[in-house]
Design an enzyme around this catalytic site. Structure first.
Site, mmCIF file in Angstrom:
data_model
loop_
_atom_site.group_PDB
_atom_site.id
_atom_site.type_symbol
_atom_site.label_atom_id
_atom_site.label_comp_id
_atom_site.label_asym_id
_atom_site.label_seq_id
_atom_site.Cartn_x
_atom_site.Cartn_y
_atom_site.Cartn_z
ATOM 1 N N GLY A 51 0.991 -0.714 -0.183
ATOM 2 C CA GLY A 51 0.186 -0.310 -0.164
ATOM 3 C C GLY A 51 0.989 0.900 -0.243
ATOM 4 O O GLY A 51 2.230 1.428 -0.915
ATOM 5 N N CYS A 52 0.018 2.467 0.728
ATOM 6 C CA CYS A 52 1.276 3.828 0.414
ATOM 7 C C CYS A 52 2.768 3.457 1.520
ATOM 8 O O CYS A 52 2.899 3.353 2.142
ATOM 9 C CB CYS A 52 0.304 4.754 1.615
ATOM 10 S SG CYS A 52 1.588 6.184 1.323
ATOM 11 N N TYR A 53 3.282 3.811 0.364
ATOM 12 C CA TYR A 53 4.990 3.577 0.555
ATOM 13 C C TYR A 53 5.536 4.516 1.875
ATOM 14 O O TYR A 53 6.235 3.715 2.335
ATOM 15 C CB TYR A 53 6.017 3.726 -0.110
ATOM 16 C CG TYR A 53 5.834 4.731 -1.288
ATOM 17 C CD1 TYR A 53 5.540 5.864 -0.665
ATOM 18 C CD2 TYR A 53 6.271 4.790 -2.454
ATOM 19 C CE1 TYR A 53 5.706 7.159 -2.058
ATOM 20 C CE2 TYR A 53 6.329 5.669 -3.739
ATOM 21 C CZ TYR A 53 6.098 6.607 -2.911
ATOM 22 O OH TYR A 53 6.635 7.876 -3.565
#
Length: 220
Positions: A51-53
């Site tokens: 997901g969002c890094y």
């Protein structure tokens, strides 16, 4: 955009963005938290998409045995993509954390388990409210043991699958490949402002989508 008129989807190569001839971050700075550089001797690397890094990178730089992290893109077509290009859904890349670790301090298996437990690997092209192919779950391996490590990651995921099913969750959609077997065959670092983002922006966006289901390490 790969999902403008419906559910997110990967685009065909002819519809992918062309990218650029040069890396967007040709000279990475030392790690803002660990003070380290890439390419340290005696280390191994795994590329993880959960997901969002931004939040994912923090999770791993705080892991004992991890000596360097960066964020970027892999798994897609477009060479040297920018963050904005990847957000269009027309690069086929997913957001990735490059995790460089000392295998005498933390094992490959432990890092795969940490990744699987830190997100919901059954959500396909999204994580929570973050929707798009760039948020898909992925594990890419590298180095001389990339094929064996990819197979080991699959074994861990197969071990996890019935536990998630028992909790009422769906099929695991994690993409597991040697990095060299992905369409572009490379990992591309994102712009400097994305590196160690939550260290630079402590109040920044940091979603967590753990299922709360323990994975555990199966016997080799």
């Amino acid at each position: 955009m790969g999902w403008l008129f419906g559910a997110p989807r990967l685009v065909e190569e002819k519809d992918a963005l062309k990218g650029g001839p040069h890396p967007v971050l040709p000279n990475p700075q030392p790690h803002a938290v660990l003070g380290t550089l890439r390419g340290q001797p005696g280390t191994e690397t795994i590329y993880i998409g959960i997901g969002c890094y931004w939040g994912a990178e923090k999770l791993f730089w705080e892991t004992p045995g991890v000596v360097y992290t960066s964020v970027g893109f892999a798994g897609g077509i477009t060479p040297n993509p920018t963050y904005r290009e990847t957000c269009t859904g027309r690069t086929n890349h997913t957001e990735i954390v490059e995790v460089v670790y000392d295998p005498t301090q933390v094992t490959f298996d432990e890092l795969v388990v940490k990744a699987m437990e830190a997100h919901d690997p059954t959500q396909g092209y999204r994580q929570g409210n973050d929707t798009g192919t760039q948020y898909r779950s992925a594990i890419y391996t590298a180095g001389p043991n990339a094929e064996q490590q990819a197979q080991r990651a699959r074994e861990i995921v197969e071990h996890y699958a019935p536990k998630l099913a028992a909790a009422g969750l769906g099929r695991i959609t994690t993409e597991i490949l040697p990095l060299a077997s992905t369409p572009a065959g490379e990992y591309y670092m994102a712009e400097d402002e994305h590196q160690q983002y939550l260290h630079k922006n402590p109040l920044g966006y940091c979603p967590h989508h753990s299922t709360g289901v323990a994975c555990g390490i199966p016997e080799a």
